[in-house]
Design a protein around this motif. Structure first.
Motif, PDB file in Angstrom:
ATOM      1  N   TYR A 130      21.359  75.758  76.829  1.00 55.61           N
ATOM      2  CA  TYR A 130      21.004  75.386  75.461  1.00 55.61           C
ATOM      3  C   TYR A 130      21.775  74.137  75.072  1.00 55.61           C
ATOM      4  O   TYR A 130      23.014  74.105  75.098  1.00 55.61           O
ATOM      5  CB  TYR A 130      21.313  76.515  74.477  1.00 55.61           C
ATOM      6  CG  TYR A 130      20.883  76.172  73.061  1.00 55.61           C
ATOM      7  CD1 TYR A 130      19.539  76.159  72.722  1.00 55.61           C
ATOM      8  CD2 TYR A 130      21.821  75.842  72.096  1.00 55.61           C
ATOM      9  CE1 TYR A 130      19.128  75.831  71.436  1.00 55.61           C
ATOM     10  CE2 TYR A 130      21.425  75.512  70.799  1.00 55.61           C
ATOM     11  CZ  TYR A 130      20.070  75.510  70.488  1.00 55.61           C
ATOM     12  OH  TYR A 130      19.661  75.172  69.206  1.00 55.61           O
ATOM     13  N   ASN A 131      21.029  73.090  74.725  1.00 56.51           N
ATOM     14  CA  ASN A 131      21.608  71.826  74.295  1.00 56.51           C
ATOM     15  C   ASN A 131      21.720  71.838  72.773  1.00 56.51           C
ATOM     16  O   ASN A 131      20.727  71.680  72.065  1.00 56.51           O
ATOM     17  CB  ASN A 131      20.715  70.667  74.763  1.00 56.51           C
ATOM     18  CG  ASN A 131      21.303  69.301  74.491  1.00 56.51           C
ATOM     19  OD1 ASN A 131      21.807  69.051  73.405  1.00 56.51           O
ATOM     20  ND2 ASN A 131      21.218  68.408  75.460  1.00 56.51           N
ATOM     21  N   ALA A 132      22.957  72.053  72.268  1.00 59.58           N
ATOM     22  CA  ALA A 132      23.156  72.169  70.828  1.00 59.58           C
ATOM     23  C   ALA A 132      22.926  70.850  70.112  1.00 59.58           C
ATOM     24  O   ALA A 132      22.548  70.832  68.933  1.00 59.58           O
ATOM     25  CB  ALA A 132      24.563  72.683  70.540  1.00 59.58           C
ATOM     26  N   THR A 133      23.136  69.735  70.819  1.00 61.44           N
ATOM     27  CA  THR A 133      22.937  68.428  70.203  1.00 61.44           C
ATOM     28  C   THR A 133      21.467  68.221  69.846  1.00 61.44           C
ATOM     29  O   THR A 133      21.126  67.767  68.746  1.00 61.44           O
ATOM     30  CB  THR A 133      23.408  67.312  71.152  1.00 61.44           C
ATOM     31  OG1 THR A 133      24.774  67.537  71.500  1.00 61.44           O
ATOM     32  CG2 THR A 133      23.253  65.943  70.507  1.00 61.44           C
ATOM     33  N   ARG A 134      20.587  68.577  70.775  1.00 59.96           N
ATOM     34  CA  ARG A 134      19.148  68.388  70.565  1.00 59.96           C
ATOM     35  C   ARG A 134      18.438  69.665  70.128  1.00 59.96           C
ATOM     36  O   ARG A 134      17.235  69.655  69.873  1.00 59.96           O
ATOM     37  CB  ARG A 134      18.510  67.829  71.838  1.00 59.96           C
ATOM     38  CG  ARG A 134      19.075  66.463  72.226  1.00 59.96           C
ATOM     39  CD  ARG A 134      18.400  65.918  73.478  1.00 59.96           C
ATOM     40  NE  ARG A 134      18.933  64.621  73.858  1.00 59.96           N
ATOM     41  CZ  ARG A 134      18.504  63.464  73.378  1.00 59.96           C
ATOM     42  NH1 ARG A 134      17.515  63.450  72.503  1.00 59.96           N
ATOM     43  NH2 ARG A 134      19.047  62.332  73.767  1.00 59.96           N
ATOM     44  N   GLU A 191      24.077  62.652  81.229  1.00 57.28           N
ATOM     45  CA  GLU A 191      25.478  62.374  81.531  1.00 57.28           C
ATOM     46  C   GLU A 191      26.074  63.694  82.028  1.00 57.28           C
ATOM     47  O   GLU A 191      25.436  64.745  81.905  1.00 57.28           O
ATOM     48  CB  GLU A 191      26.213  61.914  80.270  1.00 57.28           C
ATOM     49  CG  GLU A 191      26.207  62.986  79.187  1.00 57.28           C
ATOM     50  CD  GLU A 191      26.764  62.519  77.870  1.00 57.28           C
ATOM     51  OE1 GLU A 191      27.979  62.711  77.668  1.00 57.28           O
ATOM     52  OE2 GLU A 191      25.987  61.971  77.056  1.00 57.28           O
ATOM     53  N   ILE A 192      27.280  63.647  82.555  1.00 59.86           N
ATOM     54  CA  ILE A 192      27.967  64.900  82.830  1.00 59.86           C
ATOM     55  C   ILE A 192      28.457  65.429  81.493  1.00 59.86           C
ATOM     56  O   ILE A 192      29.234  64.785  80.793  1.00 59.86           O
ATOM     57  CB  ILE A 192      29.151  64.707  83.802  1.00 59.86           C
ATOM     58  CG1 ILE A 192      28.651  64.163  85.150  1.00 59.86           C
ATOM     59  CG2 ILE A 192      29.873  66.036  84.003  1.00 59.86           C
ATOM     60  CD1 ILE A 192      27.719  65.073  85.911  1.00 59.86           C
ATOM     61  N   ARG A 193      27.985  66.625  81.118  1.00 61.15           N
ATOM     62  CA  ARG A 193      28.231  67.176  79.802  1.00 61.15           C
ATOM     63  C   ARG A 193      28.451  68.681  79.906  1.00 61.15           C
ATOM     64  O   ARG A 193      28.138  69.310  80.924  1.00 61.15           O
ATOM     65  CB  ARG A 193      27.079  66.864  78.851  1.00 61.15           C
ATOM     66  CG  ARG A 193      25.732  67.359  79.349  1.00 61.15           C
ATOM     67  CD  ARG A 193      24.590  67.032  78.386  1.00 61.15           C
ATOM     68  NE  ARG A 193      24.688  67.860  77.185  1.00 61.15           N
ATOM     69  CZ  ARG A 193      24.696  67.351  75.963  1.00 61.15           C
ATOM     70  NH1 ARG A 193      24.594  66.051  75.766  1.00 61.15           N
ATOM     71  NH2 ARG A 193      24.795  68.154  74.911  1.00 61.15           N
ATOM     72  N   ILE A 194      28.947  69.247  78.821  1.00 60.20           N
ATOM     73  CA  ILE A 194      29.155  70.688  78.731  1.00 60.20           C
ATOM     74  C   ILE A 194      28.205  71.250  77.693  1.00 60.20           C
ATOM     75  O   ILE A 194      28.138  70.763  76.552  1.00 60.20           O
ATOM     76  CB  ILE A 194      30.619  71.014  78.368  1.00 60.20           C
ATOM     77  CG1 ILE A 194      31.556  70.571  79.495  1.00 60.20           C
ATOM     78  CG2 ILE A 194      30.781  72.509  78.104  1.00 60.20           C
ATOM     79  CD1 ILE A 194      33.024  70.728  79.175  1.00 60.20           C
ATOM     80  N   ASP A 195      27.428  72.270  78.097  1.00 59.29           N
ATOM     81  CA  ASP A 195      26.489  72.932  77.207  1.00 59.29           C
ATOM     82  C   ASP A 195      26.687  74.443  77.282  1.00 59.29           C
ATOM     83  O   ASP A 195      27.502  74.945  78.067  1.00 59.29           O
ATOM     84  CB  ASP A 195      25.052  72.568  77.578  1.00 59.29           C
ATOM     85  CG  ASP A 195      24.682  71.143  77.190  1.00 59.29           C
ATOM     86  OD1 ASP A 195      24.938  70.764  76.038  1.00 59.29           O
ATOM     87  OD2 ASP A 195      24.161  70.401  78.054  1.00 59.29           O
ATOM     88  N   THR A 196      25.908  75.160  76.495  1.00 58.99           N
ATOM     89  CA  THR A 196      25.965  76.624  76.469  1.00 58.99           C
ATOM     90  C   THR A 196      25.003  77.198  77.501  1.00 58.99           C
ATOM     91  O   THR A 196      23.890  76.705  77.686  1.00 58.99           O
ATOM     92  CB  THR A 196      25.596  77.146  75.070  1.00 58.99           C
ATOM     93  OG1 THR A 196      26.545  76.642  74.126  1.00 58.99           O
ATOM     94  CG2 THR A 196      25.606  78.667  75.025  1.00 58.99           C
TER      95      THR A 196
END
Length: 252
Positions: free
Chosen positions: A233-237, A221-226
């Motif tokens: 870096y995907n903090a969710t996963r 999806e269009i998302r915001i990551d670090t």
């Protein structure tokens, strides 16, 4: 005329979608195979195949005028263009050909439009670009997509910069040729384009740098990551989803 038209790699409904036409785009027919038309987009030169049933012909004069003009783009998630006889939905990033504040023109037909639109005669500021980018948040990922109902990484960056008046090529490996290199991730500024490569070194992903070492991009999806010197870096996963290759700064 349709809101979105899939443009495919081959002459089959099962073929890969390589990109999409959004409402108001113009193209030139460069080939035909049975019920399929091979087209070249006027804006970025991309080629592919569309079903002839989804083709809207325009006059040579209109096509020439379209290529020479700078067109406003829709800046609302969904609106309509209308005549007394028909109503067509147009999404975020759609072209609004020859929009005069009240109506657009396609060939000799006028369609009323009452939504918000970009102004191609005004140089946008960085806050405007970031505002447009965030309008796409939660749009689902779709390979070849360019609409808020399905979009890929380079379709996203092309649409956002296009709304702001800068025409990027379609694919990430083409887009990376634009702009000036930013040598360190700590020197990156909001609005910069960050590019990511695979193990072979090929550019396969792109996103837009935000404030506070964040990046907005299409990944599921269009998302915001670090963003850091390693990549995204995907903090969710809890893993790095993409390896950083280079950052470029494009002057609008």
């Amino acid at each position: 005329m349709l809101s979105v038209v899939p443009m495919r790699a081959h002459t089959s409904d099962k073929a890969e979608i390589v990109t999409q036409l959004v409402f108001g785009e113009c193209y030139e027919i460069v080939g035909q195979d049975a019920n399929w038309l091979q087209i070249e987009l006027a804006a970025d030169g991309y080629t592919g195949w569309i079903d002839f049933k989804q083709h809207t012909p325009v006059s040579e004069t209109y096509f020439r005028e379209w290529k020479e003009a700078r067109h406003p783009r829709g800046t609302e998630l969904l609106r309509f263009v209308e005549t007394p006889e028909q109503r067509i939905p147009v999404g975020l990033g759609s072209y609004l050909p020859f929009f005069d504040g009240e109506a657009i023109r396609v060939n000799d037909e006028r369609y009323s439009y009452s939504g918000q639109a970009s102004d191609p005669n005004v140089k946008p500021g960085l806050p405007y670009l970031l505002e447009i980018a965030k309008l796409y948040l939660k749009a689902p990922y779709l390979w070849g997509g360019k609409s808020v109902f399905g979009i890929d990484c380079s379709g996203f960056t092309q649409q956002v910069f296009g709304i702001c008046g800068y025409q990027l090529p379609r694919d990430a490996y083409q887009q990376v040729e634009h702009g000036q290199e930013v040598h360190f991730v700590t020197q990156a500024q909001p609005g910069d384009l960050a590019y990511f490569s695979n193990e072979e070194g090929r550019i396969i992903h792109v996103g837009i740098v935000l404030e506070d070492q964040k990046i907005i991009h299409a990944h599921g999806e269009i998302r915001i990551d670090t963003l850091d010197h390693n990549g995204i870096y995907n903090a969710t996963r809890k893993y790095y989803s993409h390896n950083l290759r280079i950052i470029k700064r494009v002057e609008l």
